[in-house]
Design an enzyme around this catalytic site. Structure first.
Site, PDB file in Angstrom:
ATOM      1  N   ARG A  57       4.937  11.079  -1.673  1.00 46.95           N
ATOM      2  CA  ARG A  57       4.966  10.872  -0.220  1.00 46.95           C
ATOM      3  C   ARG A  57       6.090  11.715   0.374  1.00 46.95           C
ATOM      4  O   ARG A  57       6.931  12.231  -0.360  1.00 46.95           O
ATOM      5  CB  ARG A  57       5.174   9.389   0.081  1.00 46.95           C
ATOM      6  CG  ARG A  57       4.011   8.544  -0.424  1.00 46.95           C
ATOM      7  CD  ARG A  57       4.143   7.116  -0.047  1.00 46.95           C
ATOM      8  NE  ARG A  57       3.852   6.968   1.387  1.00 46.95           N
ATOM      9  CZ  ARG A  57       4.030   5.844   2.061  1.00 46.95           C
ATOM     10  NH1 ARG A  57       4.498   4.772   1.464  1.00 46.95           N
ATOM     11  NH2 ARG A  57       3.738   5.780   3.333  1.00 46.95           N
ATOM     12  N   PRO A  64       0.796  -1.216   0.000  1.00 47.40           N
ATOM     13  CA  PRO A  64       0.000   0.000   0.000  1.00 47.40           C
ATOM     14  C   PRO A  64       0.837   1.278   0.000  1.00 47.40           C
ATOM     15  O   PRO A  64       1.874   1.359   0.655  1.00 47.40           O
ATOM     16  CB  PRO A  64      -0.830  -0.106   1.278  1.00 47.40           C
ATOM     17  CG  PRO A  64      -0.114  -1.071   2.145  1.00 47.40           C
ATOM     18  CD  PRO A  64       0.577  -2.013   1.216  1.00 47.40           C
ATOM     19  N   ASN A  65       0.349   2.222  -0.766  1.00 46.52           N
ATOM     20  CA  ASN A  65       0.873   3.577  -0.875  1.00 46.52           C
ATOM     21  C   ASN A  65       2.202   3.693  -1.618  1.00 46.52           C
ATOM     22  O   ASN A  65       2.674   4.797  -1.861  1.00 46.52           O
ATOM     23  CB  ASN A  65       0.995   4.242   0.510  1.00 46.52           C
ATOM     24  CG  ASN A  65      -0.354   4.375   1.166  1.00 46.52           C
ATOM     25  OD1 ASN A  65      -1.297   4.869   0.568  1.00 46.52           O
ATOM     26  ND2 ASN A  65      -0.469   3.897   2.397  1.00 46.52           N
ATOM     27  N   ALA A  77       3.109  -0.848   5.174  1.00 43.32           N
ATOM     28  CA  ALA A  77       2.441  -0.867   6.482  1.00 43.32           C
ATOM     29  C   ALA A  77       1.875  -2.240   6.839  1.00 43.32           C
ATOM     30  O   ALA A  77       1.817  -2.605   8.011  1.00 43.32           O
ATOM     31  CB  ALA A  77       1.339   0.183   6.509  1.00 43.32           C
ATOM     32  N   ARG A  80      12.086   4.906  13.089  1.00 43.00           N
ATOM     33  CA  ARG A  80      10.792   5.566  12.964  1.00 43.00           C
ATOM     34  C   ARG A  80       9.905   5.234  14.170  1.00 43.00           C
ATOM     35  O   ARG A  80      10.385   4.816  15.207  1.00 43.00           O
ATOM     36  CB  ARG A  80      10.156   5.154  11.637  1.00 43.00           C
ATOM     37  CG  ARG A  80      11.031   5.621  10.453  1.00 43.00           C
ATOM     38  CD  ARG A  80      10.411   5.419   9.135  1.00 43.00           C
ATOM     39  NE  ARG A  80       9.167   6.189   9.029  1.00 43.00           N
ATOM     40  CZ  ARG A  80       8.243   5.945   8.116  1.00 43.00           C
ATOM     41  NH1 ARG A  80       8.405   4.969   7.238  1.00 43.00           N
ATOM     42  NH2 ARG A  80       7.150   6.665   8.069  1.00 43.00           N
ATOM     43  N   HIS A  88      12.390  -2.401   2.804  1.00 47.21           N
ATOM     44  CA  HIS A  88      11.716  -1.168   3.222  1.00 47.21           C
ATOM     45  C   HIS A  88      12.603  -0.007   2.815  1.00 47.21           C
ATOM     46  O   HIS A  88      13.817  -0.051   3.054  1.00 47.21           O
ATOM     47  CB  HIS A  88      11.483  -1.132   4.736  1.00 47.21           C
ATOM     48  CG  HIS A  88      10.534  -2.167   5.209  1.00 47.21           C
ATOM     49  ND1 HIS A  88       9.167  -2.009   5.126  1.00 47.21           N
ATOM     50  CD2 HIS A  88      10.740  -3.388   5.750  1.00 47.21           C
ATOM     51  CE1 HIS A  88       8.578  -3.099   5.599  1.00 47.21           C
ATOM     52  NE2 HIS A  88       9.511  -3.945   5.976  1.00 47.21           N
TER      53      HIS A  88
END
Length: 143
Positions: free
Chosen positions: A17, A9-10, A76, A106, A99
């Site tokens: 982003r 996703p995304n 995610a 984070r 990633h």
């Protein structure tokens, strides 16, 4: 040898982003670079991206019979999807988790990946280079 590159996703929004976290490179640019490198290594990269958990599961199931290895960035979903974890667990081919950002620098909820214990290796924090390194690793594992 076919390698599936599966993005979650995304990741279709890379370039839009937060660039301080994800950089300026788009997913299409990453895929183009990875496709060229795969050919140099004698591999064939097949690319998938979905924002939908069930579709990602279907792609992982498809890989079971078609791919010799997988590079996966479940984004995610890596941190909480038991269903995707179970789909990865079924696989008997090498999987490398990628990633773009360093998930350990984070938020705390990003520090744990349900996928990581099942894969041959994890690359995080190297931006798009992580995908190239993952491709090199899969090539070495398969030899």
């Amino acid at each position: 040898m076919k390698i599936f590159v599966i993005n979650g996703p995304n990741l279709n929004m890379l370039g839009k982003r937060p660039q301080s976290i994800y950089g300026k490179v788009t997913l299409d640019e990453i895929n183009k670079d990875l496709s060229a490198r795969a050919k140099e290594l004698g591999l064939e990269a097949e690319f998938y991206q979905s924002n939908h958990e069930g579709e990602l599961i279907d792609i992982l199931h498809k890989a079971h019979g078609e791919a010799k290895g997988i590079i996966v960035n479940l984004a995610a979903y890596s941190h909480y999807s038991i269903a995707l974890r179970d789909a990865v667990e079924i696989l008997s081919i090498p999987v490398i988790e990628v990633h773009l950002s360093n998930i350990y620098s984070r938020e705390n909820f990003r520090h744990k990946s349900l996928i990581s214990p099942l894969v041959a290796g994890v690359l995080c924090g190297f931006g798009p280079l992580g995908y190239r390194l993952a491709l090199e690793a899969i090539k070495d594992i398969l030899q």
